[in-house]
Design a protein around this motif. Structure first.
Motif, short mmCIF file in Angstrom:
data_model
loop_
_atom_site.label_atom_id
_atom_site.label_comp_id
_atom_site.label_asym_id
_atom_site.label_seq_id
_atom_site.Cartn_x
_atom_site.Cartn_y
_atom_site.Cartn_z
N SER A 1 65.18 64.74 4.02
CA SER A 1 65.75 64.20 2.79
C SER A 1 66.97 64.22 3.01
N GLN A 2 68.25 62.84 2.77
CA GLN A 2 69.22 62.99 3.07
C GLN A 2 69.53 63.72 1.54
N LYS A 3 70.72 63.74 1.44
CA LYS A 3 71.98 64.85 0.42
C LYS A 3 71.43 63.93 -0.99
N GLY A 4 70.69 64.30 -2.12
CA GLY A 4 71.19 63.22 -3.12
C GLY A 4 69.88 62.76 -3.27
N LYS B 1 70.20 72.48 1.90
CA LYS B 1 70.04 73.54 -0.01
C LYS B 1 69.45 72.61 -0.20
N VAL B 2 68.05 72.59 -1.63
CA VAL B 2 66.97 72.47 -2.20
C VAL B 2 67.55 73.14 -3.15
N SER C 1 65.27 68.67 -5.17
CA SER C 1 66.63 67.76 -5.41
C SER C 1 67.33 68.39 -3.74
N VAL C 2 67.77 67.83 -3.37
CA VAL C 2 67.90 67.67 -1.93
C VAL C 2 69.75 68.30 -2.09
N LEU C 3 70.28 68.75 -2.02
CA LEU C 3 71.88 69.91 -2.63
C LEU C 3 72.93 69.17 -1.03
N GLU C 4 72.08 69.23 0.05
CA GLU C 4 72.41 69.00 1.28
C GLU C 4 71.10 68.66 2.55
N LEU D 1 66.37 76.89 -2.67
CA LEU D 1 65.69 77.61 -1.54
C LEU D 1 66.89 76.80 -0.75
N ASP D 2 67.29 77.28 0.51
CA ASP D 2 68.91 77.53 1.52
C ASP D 2 68.23 78.24 2.18
N ALA D 3 68.67 77.67 3.50
CA ALA D 3 68.46 77.86 5.43
C ALA D 3 69.07 78.83 5.58
#
Length: 183
Positions: free
Chosen positions: A53-56, A80-81, A122-125, A103-105
């Motif tokens: 998923s793309q950011k946003g 990161k989501v 939600s996709v933060l990056e 949740l962060d890689a």
């Protein structure tokens, strides 16, 4: 051994695996059955899913009903989501409450989501999201709560979310309660 933190909603766990780093990179165990077994959870995972998923982007809030209800073990492989769940277990003292965590890689953390919860993120990056499911997906058992329900007041940390048409059609939590009385 991984560090396991119990969330305020019964049965929800956040898992931080032990990461071994050196000049070559890193190594970690992304899943071990004994992590969950130590907390009384024992699933025979039957399906792995992965999405990009793309950011946003905001995906959710989704669940499976009845005999197709799914527990999930979720993590981010890249990016990161903000991972969000809503307790839909009828009779639960935390019915309707939300819990969220990033949740962060780079942290490689995971969240265990028991059956009876709506799940979204939600996709933060730009992100690759992976999750194990305890049951197979069944279209007829699919359900959801609208992601922007004012009663839930979820801060998705996204200014202008990208959503699907389907996610805009789910009922509010109040409509869900009156029609289904929980999962």
């Amino acid at each position: 051994m991984a560090q396991i933190i119990k969330a305020p909603l019964a049965g929800v766990l956040e898992i931080f695996p032990r990461i071994f780093e050196d000049q070559r990179g890193y190594f970690f165990e992304s899943y071990r059955a004994d992590w969950l077994q130590s907390e009384g959870v024992d699933h025979g995972w039957v399906q792995d899913n992965q999405s990009y998923s793309q950011k946003g982007t905001v995906r959710g809030l989704h669940f499976q009903r009845g005999e197709f209800a799914q527990a999930k073990l979720v993590r981010v492989i890249q990016g990161k989501v903000l991972d969000v769940i809503v307790d839909l277990r009828y009779g639960s003292p935390t019915f309707g409450e939300i819990y969220s965590t990033v949740l962060d890689a780079t942290r490689n953390n995971l969240m265990y989501v028991p059956t009876g919860f709506a799940h979204g993120f939600s996709v933060l990056e730009d992100s690759i999201f992976a999750y194990k499911c305890s049951n197979y997906y069944n279209k007829e058992s699919e359900g959801g709560i609208i992601w922007n329900d004012p009663a839930l007041d979820i801060d998705w940390q996204i200014a202008e979310p990208i959503t699907s048409e389907k996610d805009a059609t789910w009922p509010t939590l109040e409509e869900f309660k009156t029609s289904e009385r929980g999962l």
